[in-house]
Design a protein around this motif. Structure first.
Motif, PDB file in Angstrom:
ATOM      1  N   SER A  34     -10.196   1.989  -2.642  1.00  0.00           N
ATOM      2  CA  SER A  34      -9.666   1.878  -4.009  1.00  0.00           C
ATOM      3  C   SER A  34      -9.434   3.249  -4.624  1.00  0.00           C
ATOM      4  N   LYS A  35     -10.394   4.166  -4.455  1.00  0.00           N
ATOM      5  CA  LYS A  35     -10.218   5.512  -5.012  1.00  0.00           C
ATOM      6  C   LYS A  35      -9.100   6.262  -4.295  1.00  0.00           C
ATOM      7  N   ALA A  36      -8.994   6.085  -2.987  1.00  0.00           N
ATOM      8  CA  ALA A  36      -7.889   6.702  -2.248  1.00  0.00           C
ATOM      9  C   ALA A  36      -6.562   6.148  -2.728  1.00  0.00           C
ATOM     10  N   GLY A  37      -6.504   4.828  -2.989  1.00  0.00           N
ATOM     11  CA  GLY A  37      -5.277   4.214  -3.491  1.00  0.00           C
ATOM     12  C   GLY A  37      -4.857   4.778  -4.821  1.00  0.00           C
ATOM     13  N   GLN A  38      -5.829   5.055  -5.707  1.00  0.00           N
ATOM     14  CA  GLN A  38      -5.497   5.650  -7.005  1.00  0.00           C
ATOM     15  C   GLN A  38      -4.852   7.025  -6.829  1.00  0.00           C
ATOM     16  N   THR A  39      -5.401   7.807  -5.917  1.00  0.00           N
ATOM     17  CA  THR A  39      -4.853   9.150  -5.677  1.00  0.00           C
ATOM     18  C   THR A  39      -3.473   9.082  -5.026  1.00  0.00           C
ATOM     19  N   LEU A  40      -3.312   8.142  -4.106  1.00  0.00           N
ATOM     20  CA  LEU A  40      -2.063   8.023  -3.357  1.00  0.00           C
ATOM     21  C   LEU A  40      -1.035   7.127  -4.042  1.00  0.00           C
ATOM     22  N   ASN A  41      -1.434   6.528  -5.179  1.00  0.00           N
ATOM     23  CA  ASN A  41      -0.573   5.576  -5.888  1.00  0.00           C
ATOM     24  C   ASN A  41      -0.210   4.399  -4.976  1.00  0.00           C
ATOM     25  N   MET A  42      -1.232   3.879  -4.311  1.00  0.00           N
ATOM     26  CA  MET A  42      -1.069   2.743  -3.407  1.00  0.00           C
ATOM     27  C   MET A  42      -2.124   1.684  -3.760  1.00  0.00           C
ATOM     28  N   ALA A  43      -1.807   0.443  -3.482  1.00  0.00           N
ATOM     29  CA  ALA A  43      -2.794  -0.624  -3.653  1.00  0.00           C
ATOM     30  C   ALA A  43      -3.885  -0.473  -2.602  1.00  0.00           C
ATOM     31  N   PRO A  44      -5.155  -0.799  -2.934  1.00  0.00           N
ATOM     32  CA  PRO A  44      -6.228  -0.710  -1.942  1.00  0.00           C
ATOM     33  C   PRO A  44      -5.933  -1.492  -0.674  1.00  0.00           C
ATOM     34  N   SER A  45      -5.258  -2.639  -0.818  1.00  0.00           N
ATOM     35  CA  SER A  45      -4.922  -3.427   0.369  1.00  0.00           C
ATOM     36  C   SER A  45      -3.946  -2.678   1.270  1.00  0.00           C
ATOM     37  N   SER A  46      -3.022  -1.918   0.674  1.00  0.00           N
ATOM     38  CA  SER A  46      -2.077  -1.123   1.473  1.00  0.00           C
ATOM     39  C   SER A  46      -2.799   0.004   2.194  1.00  0.00           C
ATOM     40  N   VAL A  47      -3.764   0.611   1.505  1.00  0.00           N
ATOM     41  CA  VAL A  47      -4.559   1.657   2.152  1.00  0.00           C
ATOM     42  C   VAL A  47      -5.298   1.075   3.351  1.00  0.00           C
ATOM     43  N   ALA A  48      -5.902  -0.099   3.164  1.00  0.00           N
ATOM     44  CA  ALA A  48      -6.639  -0.740   4.254  1.00  0.00           C
ATOM     45  C   ALA A  48      -5.729  -1.059   5.430  1.00  0.00           C
ATOM     46  N   ARG A  49      -4.502  -1.555   5.129  1.00  0.00           N
ATOM     47  CA  ARG A  49      -3.562  -1.855   6.220  1.00  0.00           C
ATOM     48  C   ARG A  49      -3.179  -0.586   6.981  1.00  0.00           C
ATOM     49  N   ASN A  50      -3.029   0.523   6.278  1.00  0.00           N
ATOM     50  CA  ASN A  50      -2.713   1.790   6.943  1.00  0.00           C
ATOM     51  C   ASN A  50      -3.840   2.190   7.902  1.00  0.00           C
ATOM     52  N   ILE A  51      -5.079   2.049   7.444  1.00  0.00           N
ATOM     53  CA  ILE A  51      -6.210   2.401   8.306  1.00  0.00           C
ATOM     54  C   ILE A  51      -6.270   1.460   9.504  1.00  0.00           C
ATOM     55  N   ASP A  52      -6.002   0.156   9.270  1.00  0.00           N
ATOM     56  CA  ASP A  52      -5.979  -0.801  10.385  1.00  0.00           C
ATOM     57  C   ASP A  52      -4.915  -0.410  11.411  1.00  0.00           C
ATOM     58  N   ASN A  53      -3.721  -0.035  10.923  1.00  0.00           N
ATOM     59  CA  ASN A  53      -2.638   0.375  11.829  1.00  0.00           C
ATOM     60  C   ASN A  53      -3.022   1.617  12.632  1.00  0.00           C
ATOM     61  N   LEU A  54      -3.674   2.569  11.950  1.00  0.00           N
ATOM     62  CA  LEU A  54      -4.098   3.793  12.634  1.00  0.00           C
ATOM     63  C   LEU A  54      -5.127   3.480  13.713  1.00  0.00           C
ATOM     64  N   GLU A  55      -6.089   2.625  13.388  1.00  0.00           N
ATOM     65  CA  GLU A  55      -7.101   2.266  14.382  1.00  0.00           C
ATOM     66  C   GLU A  55      -6.478   1.549  15.574  1.00  0.00           C
TER      67      GLU A  55
END
Length: 302
Positions: free
Chosen positions: A18-39
């Motif tokens: 959530s905090k990363a999403g605020q900095t990146l102007n992204m929804a927390p769910s989008s941040v999570a999907r990015n991490i899932d894709n990277l993994e």
């Protein structure tokens, strides 16, 4: 991959999606999907996830170190590429050891300044080691790689050395026929702050460490070269300093079948040492490239 790595680093810095999403102007769910894709791409688990905190796995810690360097290098490269079309400008502060500066840098400064009219040069010829940060030096030209790992180094040339003397000296005192005889001669010595000086002779599998002494020492090579040409003794000096004297016969080689060095394993290499990122500013890059161009033209043993 680069975009996913940036999201990953931001998650690590922020400590949550959530905090990363605020900095990146992204929804927390989008941040999570990015991490899932990277993994999935890496086929590893980067985080130990819980409702309270995110912890890096061992693989995540390993990837963080590499990803951080990758992003830093990429950003530096982009900045460097953006600057390629910029005309080099600004003040360039150079420190170079005296003999190399006089012979291999100063004669070409007028051409460099004519090629880059927006650059101003401040140059110091000094044989002491300088602190680039403390003395605000952009580039220092020295023998040997820097010990400070925060500095960058660009090899300019290999520092070959030759043993020689004036014909008049050899006519008076004789020409050494083997390395051991150098100890019997007056040797003109570079001052390395040692109590005892040695010259190192190599020929095929033979290696000889010969103690030498003389009545003249100097931190720079120019006084020794002048003394040798005047018949004062044997001289061991960089080949780029001896070219004219040998060509004109003021000096002649001594024991040319032996490789003679100031140091046991190498005569050293000459480097341009500079601060900042891996990709230097336009005026600094222009100077280093120009200097390499000149050493290549004159066959100065790169």
């Amino acid at each position: 991959m680069l975009d996913l790595a940036r999201v990953f680093i931001q998650v690590v810095d922020s400590g949550s999606f959530s905090k990363a999403g605020q900095t990146l102007n992204m929804a927390p769910s989008s941040v999570a999907r990015n991490i899932d894709n990277l993994e999935r791409q890496l086929n590893v688990t980067l985080f130990k996830r819980s409702t309270r905190q995110l912890l890096l796995t061992e693989e995540g810690q390993y990837f963080l170190a590499g990803a951080t360097k990758l992003i830093e290098d990429t950003d530096q490269l982009v900045l460097s590429m953006n600057a390629l079309n910029d005309e080099p400008r600004g003040t360039l502060r150079i420190s170079v050891f005296e003999s190399f500066g006089n012979l291999c840098v100063c004669p070409y400064l007028p051409e460099f300044l004519a090629r880059y009219p927006q650059v101003n040069v401040e140059i110091e010829l000094d044989n002491k080691l300088v602190d680039l940060n403390a003395e605000n030096i952009d580039v220092a030209i020295r023998v040997g790689r820097p010990v400070d790992s925060s500095l960058n180094a660009r090899k300019l040339m290999t520092n070959h050395t030759l043993l020689c003397a004036a014909p008049a000296y050899l006519a008076r005192y004789g020409t050494p026929q083997k390395p051991e005889e150098a100890s019997e001669h007056n040797c003109l010595l570079l001052n390395h702050d040692r109590q005892r000086s040695y010259w190192h002779f190599s020929q095929k599998k033979q290696h000889k460490k010969i103690p030498v002494q003389g009545n003249l020492t100097s931190k720079g090579g120019s006084p020794l070269l002048a003394a040798a040409e005047g018949g004062a003794g044997l001289l061991l000096l960089s080949s780029w300093m001896l070219t004219d004297a040998l060509k004109e016969g003021r000096l002649v080689p001594v024991l040319p079948e032996w490789q003679v060095m100031q140091h046991e394993h190498t005569s050293g290499e000459i480097y341009a040492i500079y601060r900042g990122g891996k990709y230097p500013k336009p005026h600094l890059r222009a100077f280093i490239d120009f200097l390499l161009e000149k050493t290549e033209q004159h066959s100065l043993y790169l």
